[in-house]
Design a protein around this motif. Structure first.
Motif, PDB file in Angstrom:
ATOM      1  N   THR A  26       0.852  -1.186   0.000  1.00 47.21           N
ATOM      2  CA  THR A  26       0.000   0.000   0.000  1.00 47.21           C
ATOM      3  C   THR A  26       0.887   1.235   0.000  1.00 47.21           C
ATOM      4  OG1 THR A  26      -1.719  -1.162   1.221  1.00 47.21           O
ATOM      5  CG2 THR A  26      -1.821   1.237   1.240  1.00 47.21           C
ATOM      6  N   VAL A  27       0.599   2.147  -0.911  1.00 41.12           N
ATOM      7  CA  VAL A  27       1.342   3.400  -1.033  1.00 41.12           C
ATOM      8  C   VAL A  27       0.388   4.535  -0.706  1.00 41.12           C
ATOM      9  CG1 VAL A  27       2.564   4.898  -2.647  1.00 41.12           C
ATOM     10  CG2 VAL A  27       2.818   2.410  -2.812  1.00 41.12           C
ATOM     11  N   GLU A  28       0.858   5.500   0.060  1.00 46.30           N
ATOM     12  CA  GLU A  28       0.027   6.667   0.358  1.00 46.30           C
ATOM     13  C   GLU A  28       0.591   7.870  -0.373  1.00 46.30           C
ATOM     14  OE1 GLU A  28      -2.053   9.050   4.039  1.00 46.30           O
ATOM     15  OE2 GLU A  28      -1.143   7.110   4.352  1.00 46.30           O
ATOM     16  N   GLY A  29      -0.180   8.395  -1.311  1.00 44.66           N
ATOM     17  CA  GLY A  29       0.251   9.537  -2.107  1.00 44.66           C
ATOM     18  C   GLY A  29      -0.112  10.848  -1.437  1.00 44.66           C
ATOM     19  N   ALA A  30       0.833  11.772  -1.419  1.00 51.22           N
ATOM     20  CA  ALA A  30       0.603  13.114  -0.891  1.00 51.22           C
ATOM     21  C   ALA A  30      -0.114  13.939  -1.946  1.00 51.22           C
ATOM     22  CB  ALA A  30       1.929  13.755  -0.517  1.00 51.22           C
ATOM     23  N   PRO A  31      -0.813  14.982  -1.545  1.00 53.63           N
ATOM     24  CA  PRO A  31      -1.479  15.836  -2.531  1.00 53.63           C
ATOM     25  C   PRO A  31      -0.489  16.341  -3.581  1.00 53.63           C
ATOM     26  CG  PRO A  31      -2.146  16.454  -0.313  1.00 53.63           C
ATOM     27  CD  PRO A  31      -1.034  15.448  -0.176  1.00 53.63           C
ATOM     28  N   GLY A  32      -0.846  16.219  -4.852  1.00 50.88           N
ATOM     29  CA  GLY A  32      -0.011  16.703  -5.938  1.00 50.88           C
ATOM     30  C   GLY A  32       1.234  15.875  -6.187  1.00 50.88           C
ATOM     31  N   ASN A  33       1.246  14.607  -5.717  1.00 47.04           N
ATOM     32  CA  ASN A  33       2.456  13.811  -5.908  1.00 47.04           C
ATOM     33  C   ASN A  33       2.746  13.642  -7.390  1.00 47.04           C
ATOM     34  OD1 ASN A  33       1.973  10.903  -6.914  1.00 47.04           O
ATOM     35  ND2 ASN A  33       0.341  11.171  -5.419  1.00 47.04           N
ATOM     36  N   PRO A  34       4.022  13.576  -7.773  1.00 39.14           N
ATOM     37  CA  PRO A  34       4.379  13.556  -9.197  1.00 39.14           C
ATOM     38  C   PRO A  34       4.132  12.216  -9.890  1.00 39.14           C
ATOM     39  CG  PRO A  34       6.347  13.443  -7.854  1.00 39.14           C
ATOM     40  CD  PRO A  34       5.197  13.662  -6.914  1.00 39.14           C
ATOM     41  N   VAL A  35       3.842  11.146  -9.144  1.00 41.15           N
ATOM     42  CA  VAL A  35       3.641   9.836  -9.772  1.00 41.15           C
ATOM     43  C   VAL A  35       2.233   9.701 -10.320  1.00 41.15           C
ATOM     44  CG1 VAL A  35       3.664   7.339  -9.405  1.00 41.15           C
ATOM     45  CG2 VAL A  35       5.409   8.774  -8.335  1.00 41.15           C
ATOM     46  N   THR A  36       1.223   9.950  -9.469  1.00 42.97           N
ATOM     47  CA  THR A  36      -0.170   9.794  -9.911  1.00 42.97           C
ATOM     48  C   THR A  36      -0.920  11.110  -9.962  1.00 42.97           C
ATOM     49  OG1 THR A  36      -1.034   9.458  -7.673  1.00 42.97           O
ATOM     50  CG2 THR A  36      -0.284   7.495  -8.873  1.00 42.97           C
ATOM     51  N   GLY A  37      -0.392  12.155  -9.302  1.00 44.83           N
ATOM     52  CA  GLY A  37      -1.090  13.432  -9.240  1.00 44.83           C
ATOM     53  C   GLY A  37      -2.248  13.419  -8.261  1.00 44.83           C
ATOM     54  N   GLU A  38      -2.422  12.310  -7.550  1.00 44.49           N
ATOM     55  CA  GLU A  38      -3.537  12.172  -6.610  1.00 44.49           C
ATOM     56  C   GLU A  38      -3.015  11.865  -5.217  1.00 44.49           C
ATOM     57  OE1 GLU A  38      -6.310   9.271  -8.011  1.00 44.49           O
ATOM     58  OE2 GLU A  38      -6.165   9.957 -10.073  1.00 44.49           O
ATOM     59  N   GLU A  39      -3.847  12.181  -4.240  1.00 43.69           N
ATOM     60  CA  GLU A  39      -3.515  11.810  -2.874  1.00 43.69           C
ATOM     61  C   GLU A  39      -4.346  10.602  -2.474  1.00 43.69           C
ATOM     62  OE1 GLU A  39      -5.297  14.392   0.316  1.00 43.69           O
ATOM     63  OE2 GLU A  39      -5.714  15.673  -1.424  1.00 43.69           O
ATOM     64  N   GLY A  40      -3.969   9.977  -1.382  1.00 50.11           N
ATOM     65  CA  GLY A  40      -4.722   8.830  -0.876  1.00 50.11           C
ATOM     66  C   GLY A  40      -3.923   7.545  -0.952  1.00 50.11           C
ATOM     67  N   ARG A  41      -4.555   6.474  -0.488  1.00 56.25           N
ATOM     68  CA  ARG A  41      -3.905   5.163  -0.456  1.00 56.25           C
ATOM     69  C   ARG A  41      -4.197   4.384  -1.722  1.00 56.25           C
ATOM     70  NH1 ARG A  41      -2.573   2.861   4.925  1.00 56.25           N
ATOM     71  NH2 ARG A  41      -2.512   4.663   6.297  1.00 56.25           N
ATOM     72  N   PHE A  42      -3.158   3.683  -2.215  1.00 57.20           N
ATOM     73  CA  PHE A  42      -3.272   2.880  -3.424  1.00 57.20           C
ATOM     74  C   PHE A  42      -2.676   1.506  -3.172  1.00 57.20           C
ATOM     75  CE2 PHE A  42      -2.677   7.306  -4.546  1.00 57.20           C
ATOM     76  CZ  PHE A  42      -3.681   7.544  -5.472  1.00 57.20           C
ATOM     77  N   ALA A  43      -3.343   0.475  -3.645  1.00 54.31           N
ATOM     78  CA  ALA A  43      -2.773  -0.868  -3.615  1.00 54.31           C
ATOM     79  C   ALA A  43      -1.999  -1.067  -4.911  1.00 54.31           C
ATOM     80  CB  ALA A  43      -3.871  -1.908  -3.478  1.00 54.31           C
ATOM     81  N   VAL A  44      -0.731  -1.444  -4.801  1.00 54.37           N
ATOM     82  CA  VAL A  44       0.129  -1.649  -5.954  1.00 54.37           C
ATOM     83  C   VAL A  44       0.934  -2.925  -5.749  1.00 54.37           C
ATOM     84  CG1 VAL A  44       0.297   0.819  -6.492  1.00 54.37           C
ATOM     85  CG2 VAL A  44       1.980  -0.232  -4.991  1.00 54.37           C
ATOM     86  N   THR A  45       1.635  -3.320  -6.783  1.00 57.45           N
ATOM     87  CA  THR A  45       2.522  -4.473  -6.678  1.00 57.45           C
ATOM     88  C   THR A  45       3.958  -3.974  -6.632  1.00 57.45           C
ATOM     89  OG1 THR A  45       0.983  -5.866  -7.887  1.00 57.45           O
ATOM     90  CG2 THR A  45       3.265  -6.605  -7.784  1.00 57.45           C
ATOM     91  N   GLY A  46       4.678  -4.379  -5.604  1.00 58.80           N
ATOM     92  CA  GLY A  46       6.081  -4.034  -5.477  1.00 58.80           C
ATOM     93  C   GLY A  46       6.925  -5.198  -5.954  1.00 58.80           C
ATOM     94  N   CYS A  47       7.769  -4.950  -6.923  1.00 63.86           N
ATOM     95  CA  CYS A  47       8.636  -6.010  -7.430  1.00 63.86           C
ATOM     96  C   CYS A  47       9.956  -5.392  -7.864  1.00 63.86           C
ATOM     97  CB  CYS A  47       7.984  -6.758  -8.586  1.00 63.86           C
ATOM     98  SG  CYS A  47       7.677  -5.750 -10.045  1.00 63.86           S
ATOM     99  N   GLY A  48      10.917  -6.219  -8.114  1.00 64.32           N
ATOM    100  CA  GLY A  48      12.191  -5.718  -8.613  1.00 64.32           C
ATOM    101  C   GLY A  48      13.358  -6.397  -7.965  1.00 64.32           C
ATOM    102  N   LEU A  49      14.511  -5.838  -8.218  1.00 66.17           N
ATOM    103  CA  LEU A  49      15.747  -6.293  -7.599  1.00 66.17           C
ATOM    104  C   LEU A  49      16.048  -5.353  -6.437  1.00 66.17           C
ATOM    105  CD1 LEU A  49      17.866  -6.942 -10.819  1.00 66.17           C
ATOM    106  CD2 LEU A  49      16.560  -8.595  -9.484  1.00 66.17           C
ATOM    107  N   TRP A  50      16.235  -5.897  -5.271  1.00 63.55           N
ATOM    108  CA  TRP A  50      16.444  -5.106  -4.062  1.00 63.55           C
ATOM    109  C   TRP A  50      17.739  -5.540  -3.390  1.00 63.55           C
ATOM    110  CZ3 TRP A  50      12.754  -1.502  -2.214  1.00 63.55           C
ATOM    111  CH2 TRP A  50      11.604  -1.427  -2.991  1.00 63.55           C
ATOM    112  N   VAL A  51      18.387  -4.600  -2.725  1.00 62.36           N
ATOM    113  CA  VAL A  51      19.629  -4.873  -2.012  1.00 62.36           C
ATOM    114  C   VAL A  51      19.506  -4.310  -0.607  1.00 62.36           C
ATOM    115  CG1 VAL A  51      22.093  -4.327  -1.883  1.00 62.36           C
ATOM    116  CG2 VAL A  51      21.048  -4.849  -4.082  1.00 62.36           C
TER     117      VAL A  51
END
Length: 87
Positions: A26-51
Motif C-alpha cells: 500500500t502506497v500513500e500519495g501526498a497531494p499533488g504527488n508527481p507519480v499519480t497526481g492524486e492523494e490517498g492510499r493505493f494498492a500496488v505491486t512491489g517487485c524488482g531487484l532489491w539490495v
C-alpha cells in the motif's frame, strides 16, 4: 521480472541483489504527488531487484547501482558518509 538484471557495488565490492517477483503493498500519495497526481492510499505491486546493505563503518563510502529490464534502464552513483550514532 524475468528479464531484470542489476548490479550493485559498495566500495568496489559486489552486493548480490534479491529478486522480489511481486508483493502487494500500500502506497500513500501526498497531494499533488508527481507519480499519480492524486492523494490517498493505493494498492500496488512491489517487485524488482532489491539490495540490503550491511551496516557501514564510519567514513566515506561509494555505492553504484545499475539495472535494466526490457527497454528501461537506470544507473546512479552515491557518495555516502557514515557517522557513528551518539548515545
Amino acid at each position: 521480472m524475468s528479464s531484470a538484471q542489476g548490479a550493485v557495488l559498495l566500495d568496489g565490492k559486489a552486493v548480490e541483489p534479491e529478486t522480489y517477483t511481486g508483493d502487494s503493498i500500500t502506497v500513500e500519495g501526498a497531494p499533488g504527488n508527481p507519480v499519480t497526481g492524486e492523494e490517498g492510499r493505493f494498492a500496488v505491486t512491489g517487485c524488482g531487484l532489491w539490495v540490503q546493505l550491511p551496516p557501514l563503518a564510519s567514513g566515506k563510502h561509494s555505492l553504484k547501482i545499475r539495472g535494466r529490464s526490457g527497454d528501461f534502464s537506470t544507473g546512479v552513483d552515491y557518495a555516502l558518509t557514515a557517522t557513528a550514532a551518539s548515545a
